[in-house]
Design a protein around this motif. Structure first.
Motif, short mmCIF file in Angstrom:
data_model
loop_
_atom_site.label_atom_id
_atom_site.label_comp_id
_atom_site.label_asym_id
_atom_site.label_seq_id
_atom_site.Cartn_x
_atom_site.Cartn_y
_atom_site.Cartn_z
N HIS A 163 -14.50 7.83 0.85
CA HIS A 163 -13.10 8.67 1.84
C HIS A 163 -12.55 7.75 2.18
O HIS A 163 -10.76 7.77 2.86
N MET A 164 -12.89 6.47 2.83
CA MET A 164 -12.18 6.03 3.72
C MET A 164 -10.49 4.92 2.24
O MET A 164 -9.50 4.73 2.79
N HIS A 165 -11.33 4.80 1.18
CA HIS A 165 -10.21 3.73 0.36
C HIS A 165 -9.37 4.56 -0.74
O HIS A 165 -8.35 4.33 -0.23
N HIS A 166 -10.11 5.71 -0.54
CA HIS A 166 -9.06 6.41 -1.76
C HIS A 166 -8.18 7.72 -1.23
O HIS A 166 -7.94 8.38 -1.62
N GLU A 167 -9.46 8.39 0.70
CA GLU A 167 -8.53 9.55 1.13
C GLU A 167 -8.27 9.06 2.29
O GLU A 167 -6.67 9.67 2.36
N PHE A 168 -8.96 8.49 3.07
CA PHE A 168 -8.28 8.67 4.73
C PHE A 168 -6.81 7.17 4.48
O PHE A 168 -5.32 7.87 5.25
N ILE A 169 -6.79 6.52 4.15
CA ILE A 169 -6.19 5.61 4.05
C ILE A 169 -4.24 5.71 3.09
O ILE A 169 -3.91 5.49 3.92
N PRO A 170 -4.82 6.36 1.75
CA PRO A 170 -3.59 7.00 1.55
C PRO A 170 -2.67 7.77 2.52
O PRO A 170 -1.98 8.54 2.02
N GLN A 171 -3.70 9.13 2.87
CA GLN A 171 -2.90 10.15 3.61
C GLN A 171 -1.93 9.30 4.38
O GLN A 171 -1.54 10.25 5.01
N HIS A 172 -2.45 8.42 5.05
CA HIS A 172 -1.84 7.85 6.24
C HIS A 172 -0.78 6.58 5.68
O HIS A 172 -0.26 6.22 6.78
N GLY A 173 -0.70 6.65 4.81
CA GLY A 173 0.68 5.96 3.82
C GLY A 173 0.28 4.72 4.65
O GLY A 173 0.99 3.75 4.84
N LEU A 174 -0.83 3.98 4.04
CA LEU A 174 -2.11 2.68 4.48
C LEU A 174 -1.72 2.50 2.93
O LEU A 174 -2.18 3.54 1.60
N GLU A 175 -1.87 1.03 3.16
CA GLU A 175 -3.18 0.87 1.99
C GLU A 175 -3.89 -1.17 2.57
O GLU A 175 -3.70 -1.57 2.71
N LEU A 176 -4.77 -1.21 1.42
CA LEU A 176 -5.81 -1.52 1.63
C LEU A 176 -5.42 -3.55 1.68
O LEU A 176 -4.52 -3.65 0.48
N THR A 177 -6.18 -4.43 2.40
CA THR A 177 -5.13 -4.89 2.74
C THR A 177 -6.65 -6.56 2.86
O THR A 177 -7.35 -5.84 3.99
N GLY A 178 -6.18 -7.87 2.71
CA GLY A 178 -7.68 -8.28 3.64
C GLY A 178 -9.26 -7.62 2.58
O GLY A 178 -9.10 -7.16 2.02
#
Length: 208
Positions: A163-178
């Protein structure tokens, strides 16, 4: 004069999270004792050796601080986890592919020299932990992160992470780093699996 005993779990914002509800936080640069390794933490001897070295060093630093008048509760164990395929943390849960750094926080008032002295103090004992020579001092500057509290067995983290990686993060205009970061608020030796409390943290940045 002795100061009140500090409990970092009660005062640091990074140790606070909502159950099952990801939220954005901004973290400050933080120093840790760390030991690196790889493989399944449930079976890898390397993992147990890392913990057997980290805790004596952390307590050596705590006692040095206490001697100067500032006592504190040794902070919770933390871990950075990564793999070539991040789905190994969510859908696949293939622990054999995991790389990790296990960490214990160094209080801000203790210097790098204090931390190195604590490592040497443990290393020079008559029977030092085998991995003490791999303990290092590192600074982690994650900046903006998404984190949430998971309640239950570690093996049940997958749905919240997905949910964090594939929903919340992209829905908030963010991408994973670190690297994926976990903070273990419960001691698995004392808490039942269904009562384990773990903060799941993922550094992020604005999508380009």
């Amino acid at each position: 004069m002795t100061q009140p005993k500090v409990d970092f779990k009660k005062i640091l914002p990074g140790y606070q999270a909502s159950l099952g509800r990801p939220a954005l936080i901004t973290t400050a640069p933080t120093r840790y004792f760390a030991v690196d390794g790889s493989g399944d933490p449930n079976t890898a001897e390397d993992y147990q050796q890392a913990l057997q070295a980290l805790y004596p060093v952390a307590y050596a630093l705590k006692f040095a601080s206490k001697d100067r008048g500032q006592d504190y509760v040794v902070p919770p164990l933390e871990g950075l986890w990564w793999a070539e395929d991040m789905d190994s943390f969510t859908r696949l849960r293939d622990k054999s592919t995991w790389q990790w750094s296990m960490m214990l926080l160094i209080p801000s008032w203790m210097t790098d020299a204090d931390a190195e002295a604590a490592i040497q103090r443990v290393a020079h004992k008559s029977s030092p932990p085998e991995a003490v020579y791999r303990v290092r001092v590192m600074e982690l500057d994650e900046g903006q992160c998404v984190q949430a509290l998971h309640l239950g067995p570690y093996d049940d983290e997958g749905p919240l992470l997905e949910h964090m990686h594939h929903e919340f993060i992209p829905q908030h205009g963010l991408e994973l780093t670190g690297r994926h970061h976990e903070i273990y608020l419960s001691d698995p030796r004392r808490a039942a699996p269904e009562k384990l409390r773990t903060i799941l943290r993922q550094p992020v940045r604005r999508s380009t």
